[in-house]
Design a protein around this motif. Structure first.
Motif, PDB file in Angstrom:
ATOM      1  N   LEU A  21      47.007  10.892  53.365  1.00  0.00           N
ATOM      2  CA  LEU A  21      48.177  10.530  54.066  1.00  0.00           C
ATOM      3  C   LEU A  21      47.766  10.743  55.681  1.00  0.00           C
ATOM      4  O   LEU A  21      46.852  11.506  55.999  1.00  0.00           O
ATOM      5  CB  LEU A  21      49.120  11.923  54.062  1.00  0.00           C
ATOM      6  N   GLY A  22      48.086   9.669  56.364  1.00  0.00           N
ATOM      7  CA  GLY A  22      47.673   9.342  57.767  1.00  0.00           C
ATOM      8  C   GLY A  22      46.254   8.828  58.056  1.00  0.00           C
ATOM      9  O   GLY A  22      45.923   8.531  59.134  1.00  0.00           O
ATOM     10  N   LEU A  23      45.561   8.462  56.811  1.00  0.00           N
ATOM     11  CA  LEU A  23      44.353   7.541  57.013  1.00  0.00           C
ATOM     12  C   LEU A  23      44.722   6.358  56.964  1.00  0.00           C
ATOM     13  O   LEU A  23      45.523   5.692  56.257  1.00  0.00           O
ATOM     14  CB  LEU A  23      43.346   8.207  56.129  1.00  0.00           C
ATOM     15  N   GLY A  64      48.109  13.268  48.282  1.00  0.00           N
ATOM     16  CA  GLY A  64      48.268  13.606  49.758  1.00  0.00           C
ATOM     17  C   GLY A  64      47.204  13.651  50.752  1.00  0.00           C
ATOM     18  O   GLY A  64      47.329  13.533  51.997  1.00  0.00           O
ATOM     19  N   GLU A  65      45.967  13.772  50.111  1.00  0.00           N
ATOM     20  CA  GLU A  65      44.758  13.976  51.230  1.00  0.00           C
ATOM     21  C   GLU A  65      44.529  12.635  52.072  1.00  0.00           C
ATOM     22  O   GLU A  65      43.787  12.883  52.938  1.00  0.00           O
ATOM     23  CB  GLU A  65      43.740  14.622  50.606  1.00  0.00           C
TER      24      GLU A  65
END
Lengths: 458, 458
Positions: B157-159, B154-155
């Protein structure tokens, strides 16, 4: 270098600069007002940073950050190559927008001579003025003569200022060390800078904690941050020694309103309710020390006037048990945090920034325990970074969060919050605090005659 | 998450995706052809990476990198958020433009079961297809049910995809380990993958070297690179264990023609004469293995067909004595390298890219000893990164160069060059090789039915 050039270069170092393919021949003044070719001029690099340097050079009109509480025009994510003004009421690197990368170093002061300490802080200040503006340390690209070591180590030549900020702090050991008042500063130790109690679960490595001085270097280009710490360490040779240092590869907290909230290595958004650089009232109430602060019980009784416009920093190296976490169910992960993983919304809410209903969370939920509403409204400005330092010898990644939080008084902020977390946080199964340090962050350097620590040491 | 939502989310994970503020409701297929909301669609992030993912999803028309020798249209510094195609004749991450950040991991294979090893490599391939395209591992954002651990940590996500490349290699221990032929691969060990000799000055830490498998993750965002290694390690749980890993904060070599040459931590430009991604002939001659390679004497006799279009990687952790170097005069520094520090011009030359006159340099000059002209013209493609891993316990920064070089045959390239450097290089006073590993880099994954290592293991 042609053999025939060596004599000339010995007598006129600026000849080197002529090699630039696109050199701006106008002498650029650095932030300290000294005429010098910038490191970018030398290499023919132009752009915003250079223009800013030239603007700041117009005589005595060195750019000031006003009161430093609001977001400044430079230093936004959209302009990540730019320079952040060094001078101001507060030090940059606290209430200025968070940069992408960190290099943090703690130093032991190895000299016992107060005059040497003062000179070091003055030398550091002058070097920091240059580096934050995108210049090399010293005059010219390297300074000095071919026969001498360069004034600057060179690996940031040609790189942009990259929003570099350098923030200095004073640890308990600067005031007294092993019971000794080396520099006559014992009575100035602020009560707001206590030794931290031992919290349940702490597994602190002394080699990763403490320090008489600290420098937080943040920049959007890690090479610029590493270069700055290295050059300050070099300037301090014989007076200070690096005690520990920490590289942070990714920010975990944003202080920029409207920016995407970064995720920590547990995959959750971190710092949703962090203090933003635009929250002037909150900064005044929870971050900046005033001349009236600093009295009361604690490890010290000083503070007060010399710390006005300063702040207090708690640094904790928090190791994450990545592999255990990754085998935990999504439901349990979300229960532990009290937010959902995708959106970052609090339990029972739809959106990240909806006000949390803490009572809807488990009593052990991290967000519930850490929330200001559980602590009489007290807030901290968090500026932490994720780290990965190889492996731990057991096939596990040595990774986690390097927690950095600024506050007006450590007794009122970090200590009660961490007491609560250490006692009850469900996250404790997956984290361990392995390094710890506290620092008093003095006020900003006002102008080119000022220096880090003047209010304490002059 | 509202309490009432939990049942629904258990039965239909896609509901989570509805929370995105700007969700593209078109189902996006990942590189593997599986319909799935991308991690960016979930969070409302659009842009180039998503468009590329959608384009690649048009049935069987998965984007191929052609022969992989030339620079591809994506992956330039100007478009650092974009995706680099994963499929191709060669693995990406060798002759594709160098990204800013690195996370490199070496693994020990802990299973002795060949079928498990094959399944791991297939699982890794599918995960790499998704991650390099900017998607989360698994179906959906996390995959699975709330009762299960998420498929993705998850870390990231959005990158953005951030030009992530994942490059896999096979170490000597995959072929034989402690004399045992665990996987029936001993006869396939290439002669071009010898054990390295002990070089004078080596001070190798076994904990920082070796490994049965390696993954090189390069990206412009370090969080994306760290996420990729961590998720591959997680997928491999029970079959592989991380032996060592290395974060590289800044590239030291460029493979992009016309790009600014990065500087190493000694402050010198590094990789001026590196092989560029556009030098197709040089890549064919010095980097890519062919079906005819691999015979002859050495630690192995295999190679040949299974290694066609692959390469060989030497990884060395080179510690730099930063503090000693910083006290060395500029003249001596330039003499040691054989180039000037500002421009990077060879001795007697005016510009960085002027052809060096090696005889004008000291016989011990680093550039003279390492130059292809001193080694019958043999070249390597270097892709090294600077690192800083805290301090060494003596107040010195633990920093240096993580050297990565790709070559067609280690016997013809790294070994003779390093023999010469280890014997005579004036730089040896300031560096020490402390970690070492070699890997055979198999050819690229051709399409969505192919997998890393198929030519060796099927």
């Amino acid at each position: 270098m042609a053999p025939g050039e060596s004599t000339e270069r010995g007598t006129d170092r600026d000849n080197t600069a002529e090699r630039g393919t696109d050199r701006d021949d106008t002498a650029v003044r650095d932030a300290a007002g000294t005429p010098a070719p910038s490191r970018r001029a030398l290499l023919g690099w132009g752009g915003a940073g250079l223009a800013l340097g030239a603007a700041a050079a117009g005589g005595a009109a060195v750019a000031l950050r006003g009161d430093g509480g609001g977001g400044d025009a430079t230093g936004t994510a959209a302009d990540s190559g730019a320079a952040v003004p060094f001078h101001g009421r507060h030090q940059a690197g606290i209430a200025t927008p968070v940069q992408d990368r960190l290099h943090f170093a703690a130093f032991d002061v190895t000299t016992g001579d107060r005059a040497e300490l003062v000179q070091l802080l003055k030398d550091w200040t002058r070097a920091a003025e240059r580096m934050t503006a995108g210049h090399a340390v010293g005059d010219g690209a390297y300074g000095g003569l071919p026969e001498a070591p360069p004034d600057d180590t060179g690996e940031a030549l040609g790189l942009k200022p990259s929003r570099l900020t350098l923030t200095v702090g004073f640890g308990p050991g600067l005031f007294t060390k092993d019971g000794e008042d080396r520099f006559g500063l014992a009575r100035h130790r602020p009560a707001a800078l206590p030794d931290l109690p031992r919290f349940p679960g702490d597994n602190l490595d002394p080699a990763r904690g403490g320090g008489d001085l600290c420098v937080q270097a943040c920049a959007d280009d890690p090479q610029v941050a590493v270069h700055a710490i290295r050059n300050l360490a070099r300037i301090g040779f014989g007076k200070v020694a690096v005690r520990w240092s920490q590289l942070g590869f990714g920010k975990t907290s944003s202080t920029t309103p409207g920016a995407q909230t970064p995720r920590n290595l547990f995959g959750f958004k971190d710092g949703t309710s962090n203090i933003a650089v635009t929250e002037t009232d909150a900064l005044d109430r929870y971050v900046w020390a005033t001349a009236k602060d600093g009295s009361g019980s604690g490890s010290g009784t000083g503070g007060g006037e010399w710390m006005a416009d300063g702040s207090y920093l708690v640094a904790r190296r928090i190791s994450m048990r990545i592999e255990s976490w990754d085998r935990t169910s999504l439901q349990e992960q979300e229960d532990i945090f009290g937010r959902d993983k995708g959106e970052g919304a609090a339990v029972g809410k739809a959106h990240e920034h909806d006000k949390p209903n803490l009572k809807a969370m488990l009593p052990t939920a991290h967000v519930r325990l850490a929330h200001p509403d559980s602590h009489h409204g007290v807030r901290m400005l968090r500026r932490g970074y994720s780290f990965t330092d190889g492996t731990d010898g057991l096939g596990r990644l040595d990774a986690g969060l390097f927690f950095l939080a600024y506050q007006r008084d450590i007794r009122d902020a970090f200590i009660p919050v961490q007491r609560s977390l250490a006692r009850s946080d469900a996250l404790n199964e997956y984290i361990q605090h392995v390094g710890s340090a506290v620092f008093a962050i003095p006020p900003g350097v006002r102008d080119k005659d000022d220096w880090w620590g003047r209010t304490l040491l002059s």
